[in-house]
Design a protein around this motif. Structure first.
Motif, PDB file in Angstrom:
ATOM      1  N   LYS A  44       0.776  -1.226   0.000  1.00  0.00           N
ATOM      2  CA  LYS A  44       0.000   0.000   0.000  1.00  0.00           C
ATOM      3  C   LYS A  44       0.811   1.281   0.000  1.00  0.00           C
ATOM      4  O   LYS A  44       0.271   2.349  -0.243  1.00  0.00           O
ATOM      5  N   CYS A  45       2.083   1.206   0.285  1.00  0.00           N
ATOM      6  CA  CYS A  45       2.865   2.441   0.442  1.00  0.00           C
ATOM      7  C   CYS A  45       4.056   2.520  -0.507  1.00  0.00           C
ATOM      8  O   CYS A  45       4.447   3.615  -0.919  1.00  0.00           O
ATOM      9  N   SER A  46       4.657   1.371  -0.829  1.00  0.00           N
ATOM     10  CA  SER A  46       5.925   1.399  -1.556  1.00  0.00           C
ATOM     11  C   SER A  46       5.791   1.964  -2.965  1.00  0.00           C
ATOM     12  O   SER A  46       6.771   2.472  -3.507  1.00  0.00           O
ATOM     13  N   VAL A  47       4.582   1.907  -3.549  1.00  0.00           N
ATOM     14  CA  VAL A  47       4.382   2.497  -4.889  1.00  0.00           C
ATOM     15  C   VAL A  47       4.828   3.950  -4.903  1.00  0.00           C
ATOM     16  O   VAL A  47       5.367   4.428  -5.888  1.00  0.00           O
ATOM     17  N   CYS A  48       4.568   4.659  -3.839  1.00  0.00           N
ATOM     18  CA  CYS A  48       4.933   6.076  -3.764  1.00  0.00           C
ATOM     19  C   CYS A  48       6.196   6.306  -2.939  1.00  0.00           C
ATOM     20  O   CYS A  48       7.021   7.134  -3.279  1.00  0.00           O
ATOM     21  N   HIS A  49       6.317   5.562  -1.830  1.00  0.00           N
ATOM     22  CA  HIS A  49       7.409   5.849  -0.892  1.00  0.00           C
ATOM     23  C   HIS A  49       8.631   4.956  -1.077  1.00  0.00           C
ATOM     24  O   HIS A  49       9.619   5.130  -0.365  1.00  0.00           O
ATOM     25  N   GLY A  50       8.574   3.997  -2.010  1.00  0.00           N
ATOM     26  CA  GLY A  50       9.727   3.121  -2.228  1.00  0.00           C
ATOM     27  C   GLY A  50       9.829   2.050  -1.154  1.00  0.00           C
ATOM     28  O   GLY A  50       9.352   2.243  -0.038  1.00  0.00           O
ATOM     29  N   ALA A  60       6.505  12.614  -2.983  1.00  0.00           N
ATOM     30  CA  ALA A  60       6.413  11.926  -1.690  1.00  0.00           C
ATOM     31  C   ALA A  60       7.655  12.232  -0.854  1.00  0.00           C
ATOM     32  O   ALA A  60       8.772  12.206  -1.363  1.00  0.00           O
ATOM     33  N   PRO A  61       7.477  12.534   0.437  1.00  0.00           N
ATOM     34  CA  PRO A  61       8.640  12.810   1.284  1.00  0.00           C
ATOM     35  C   PRO A  61       9.497  11.561   1.464  1.00  0.00           C
ATOM     36  O   PRO A  61       8.990  10.444   1.413  1.00  0.00           O
ATOM     37  N   ASP A  62      10.778  11.770   1.691  1.00  0.00           N
ATOM     38  CA  ASP A  62      11.704  10.683   1.962  1.00  0.00           C
ATOM     39  C   ASP A  62      11.466  10.219   3.405  1.00  0.00           C
ATOM     40  O   ASP A  62      11.711  10.970   4.348  1.00  0.00           O
ATOM     41  N   THR A  65      14.244  10.387   6.163  1.00  0.00           N
ATOM     42  CA  THR A  65      14.642  11.632   6.821  1.00  0.00           C
ATOM     43  C   THR A  65      13.449  12.353   7.442  1.00  0.00           C
ATOM     44  O   THR A  65      13.568  13.480   7.912  1.00  0.00           O
ATOM     45  N   SER A  66      12.283  11.693   7.457  1.00  0.00           N
ATOM     46  CA  SER A  66      11.094  12.296   8.051  1.00  0.00           C
ATOM     47  C   SER A  66      11.307  12.485   9.552  1.00  0.00           C
ATOM     48  O   SER A  66      11.885  11.630  10.220  1.00  0.00           O
ATOM     49  N   THR A  67      10.819  13.601  10.074  1.00  0.00           N
ATOM     50  CA  THR A  67      11.013  13.877  11.504  1.00  0.00           C
ATOM     51  C   THR A  67       9.699  13.844  12.275  1.00  0.00           C
ATOM     52  O   THR A  67       9.644  14.220  13.436  1.00  0.00           O
ATOM     53  N   GLY A  82      -2.600  16.124   1.296  1.00  0.00           N
ATOM     54  CA  GLY A  82      -2.253  16.479  -0.078  1.00  0.00           C
ATOM     55  C   GLY A  82      -2.591  15.347  -1.028  1.00  0.00           C
ATOM     56  O   GLY A  82      -3.727  14.854  -1.031  1.00  0.00           O
ATOM     57  N   THR A  83      -1.607  14.864  -1.792  1.00  0.00           N
ATOM     58  CA  THR A  83      -1.863  13.772  -2.733  1.00  0.00           C
ATOM     59  C   THR A  83      -1.749  12.398  -2.081  1.00  0.00           C
ATOM     60  O   THR A  83      -1.971  11.386  -2.727  1.00  0.00           O
ATOM     61  N   MET A  84      -1.381  12.366  -0.816  1.00  0.00           N
ATOM     62  CA  MET A  84      -1.345  11.049  -0.155  1.00  0.00           C
ATOM     63  C   MET A  84      -2.766  10.655   0.248  1.00  0.00           C
ATOM     64  O   MET A  84      -3.442  11.388   0.968  1.00  0.00           O
ATOM     65  N   PRO A  85      -3.222   9.485  -0.211  1.00  0.00           N
ATOM     66  CA  PRO A  85      -4.598   9.066   0.084  1.00  0.00           C
ATOM     67  C   PRO A  85      -4.777   8.602   1.534  1.00  0.00           C
ATOM     68  O   PRO A  85      -3.828   8.109   2.137  1.00  0.00           O
TER      69      PRO A  85
END
Ligand code: HEC
Length: 108
Positions: A44-50, A60-62, A65-67, A82-85
């Motif tokens: 569900k997430c790797s399509v956008c977040h790797g 998509a933020p990395d 390095t997300s805080t 935003g564009t994240m569902p």
């Protein structure tokens, strides 16, 4: 392409309804199930977040390095931004919390 769709359908089926996953996952205070979080992440997430948090989708933020703290991550996963569902309709609260925990591993 059709093969991929078929594979995806089978995996989704295994992870959700066919397994009766919902009832097993209605725990909130139980120990996190990171193995399942890892599978959910890939689906569900790797399509956008790797696969390792390094973004595939350019906006998509990395996640390495997300805080954001745990609660903030949970909120974004549940409600989207935003564009994240939003994911609250397809994941239980426990699954969302486990995902928020799981992606912390990318920071190391
Ligand atoms: C359709 C692409 C897409 C999918 C699928 C997706 N995301 Fe996102 N995600 C984004 C975008 C784009 C943002 C940036 C939102 C913003 O700030 O406007 C984001 C933001 C985030 C953030 C906030 C990071 C930060 O530091 O700001 C987290 C955490 C996150 N996503 C986790 C997840 C998880 C976990 C999943 C799977 C359940 C997921 N995302 C699925 C696109 C996606």
């Amino acid at each position: 392409m059709r093969l991929i769709a078929l594979w995806f359908g089978t995996v989704m089926c295994l992870l959700t309804s066919c397994e009766g996953g919902r009832s097993v996952d209605s725990r909130v205070d139980a120990a996190p199930n990171l193995a399942q979080a890892s599978r959910n992440y890939i689906l569900k997430c790797s399509v956008c977040h790797g696969a390792d948090g390094a973004p595939v989708l350019l906006t998509a933020p990395d996640l390495r390095t997300s805080t954001l703290d745990l609660d903030e991550r949970e909120a974004i996963i549940a409600y989207g931004k935003g564009t994240m569902p939003p994911h609250q309709a397809m994941l239980s609260k426990a699954e969302i919390r486990d995902l928020a925990l799981y992606i912390e591993e990318f920071r190391h």
